[in-house]
Design an enzyme around this catalytic site. Structure first.
Site, PDB file in Angstrom:
ATOM      1  N   GLU A 175      -4.143 -12.792 -11.506  1.00  0.00           N
ATOM      2  CA  GLU A 175      -4.891 -13.072 -10.211  1.00  0.00           C
ATOM      3  C   GLU A 175      -6.174 -12.620 -10.363  1.00  0.00           C
ATOM      4  OE1 GLU A 175      -2.670 -10.348  -6.698  1.00  0.00           O
ATOM      5  OE2 GLU A 175      -3.101  -9.051  -8.534  1.00  0.00           O
ATOM      6  N   HIS A 181      -2.928  -4.026 -12.091  1.00  0.00           N
ATOM      7  CA  HIS A 181      -3.915  -4.235 -10.814  1.00  0.00           C
ATOM      8  C   HIS A 181      -5.744  -4.683 -11.484  1.00  0.00           C
ATOM      9  CE1 HIS A 181      -5.036  -5.456  -6.878  1.00  0.00           C
ATOM     10  NE2 HIS A 181      -3.748  -6.123  -7.353  1.00  0.00           N
TER      11      HIS A 181
HETATM   12  P1  13P Z   1      -4.990 -10.471  -1.362  1.00  0.00           P
HETATM   13  O1  13P Z   1      -3.197 -11.106  -1.088  1.00  0.00           O
HETATM   14  O2  13P Z   1      -5.059  -9.428   0.125  1.00  0.00           O
HETATM   15  O3  13P Z   1      -5.839 -11.416  -2.187  1.00  0.00           O
HETATM   16  O4  13P Z   1      -4.486  -9.476  -2.879  1.00  0.00           O
HETATM   17  C1  13P Z   1      -4.131  -9.896  -4.294  1.00  0.00           C
HETATM   18  C2  13P Z   1      -3.355  -9.135  -4.725  1.00  0.00           C
HETATM   19  O5  13P Z   1      -4.346  -7.807  -5.337  1.00  0.00           O
HETATM   20  C3  13P Z   1      -1.840  -8.833  -4.908  1.00  0.00           C
HETATM   21  O6  13P Z   1      -1.501  -7.818  -5.716  1.00  0.00           O
END
Ligand code: 13P
Length: 264
Positions: free
Chosen positions: A169, A97
């Protein structure tokens, strides 16, 4: 007969909820959410809550994921948790992450070792990748995605790659409460194509078609449908909106209703 691809809706609770709060929240969600064959719901609480929630959860309704772990089996690693200590509680584990990469300086090598260790433990790794705002501004999105895939998967064989889920992400789109700009579907379509192209280069075209790719970054009930309707996006990794029952349940309803063209 072809069956529609399963969607994943994954709640990353990050460093929120005490164990008591997490238990109450799970209870609330379990009363509102029906198990569905179309949508796999996965909850990723803090490590401290994994064991009690694993006793409480109905695994037909929800699976649990670890937010983090260390890849070595045991030893002098103060503050770390091994997979052998959480195996049995979780079916999935988030790896790489951006908050681990950039806040805790997790290395590419550690990420690759974590992916491999999860597979060895029969836990599905959810490998998170995505470019930073600076990489995007400098036109380096494709390079960032390819590099993170190459390094994160370098211990994964062709036999095992189907056990991995990829989560795209983009770092700049995470945490809307910090004024990050939500991603547009066009950003995600391009990234999804880049990811499948690179997986095809590493493992072949068939595998690239089959691998599940999720999107994460400021997803809420108003934007979820737009992302889920993208051909090739197999689900969502949700942070802040997953902490609010109304938001999370609404997103799940949307996921159940989305027409999915892609077949196995
Ligand atoms: P948010 O939905 O708060 O932007 O976070 C996304 C995330 O990092 C999920 O792993």
């Amino acid at each position: 007969m072809d069956t529609p691809r399963k969607k994943y809706i994954i709640a990353n609770w990050k460093m929120n909820f005490t164990t008591g709060e997490a238990s109450l929240y799970l209870d609330k969600l379990s009363k509102r959410i029906q198990p569905s064959r179309k949508v796999q719901v996965v909850l990723a609480p803090s490590t401290i809550s994994l064991q009690p929630l694993s006793l409480q959860v109905n695994r037909r309704q929800f699976k649990l994921a670890a937010q983090n772990f260390y890849w070595r089996e045991y030893g002098a690693y103060t503050g770390e948790v091994a997979l052998s200590q959480i195996r049995g509680f979780v079916d999935y584990a988030i790896v790489g992450h951006s908050e681990r990469r950039y806040v805790f300086n997790e290395s590419e090598e550690d990420i690759a070792q974590k992916v491999a260790a999860a597979i060895r433990s029969n836990i599905t790794p959810i490998l998170c990748i995505g470019e930073t705002a600076l990489e995007r501004k400098d036109g380096e999105t494709a390079a960032a995605i390819s590099n993170q895939l190459t390094s994160g998967l370098h211990e994964v064989s062709k036999e095992d790659i189907s056990k991995v889920i990829i989560a795209y992400e983009p770092v700049w789109a995470i945490s809307s409460n910090k004024n990050a700009k939500p991603a547009e579907p066009i950003d995600i379509i391009e990234a999804e194509r880049l990811i499948r192209k690179h997986i095809a280069k590493l493992y072949g075209k068939d595998i690239a078609e089959e691998i599940s790719i999720l999107y994460g970054g400021s997803v809420n009930k108003d934007t979820a449908a737009g992302y889920l309707e993208i051909d090739g996006i197999d689900g969502l990794l949700i942070g802040s909106a997953s902490l609010i029952a109304d938001q999370f349940c609404a997103i799940l309803e949307i996921a159940k209703g989305v027409k999915n063209e892609r077949q196995y």
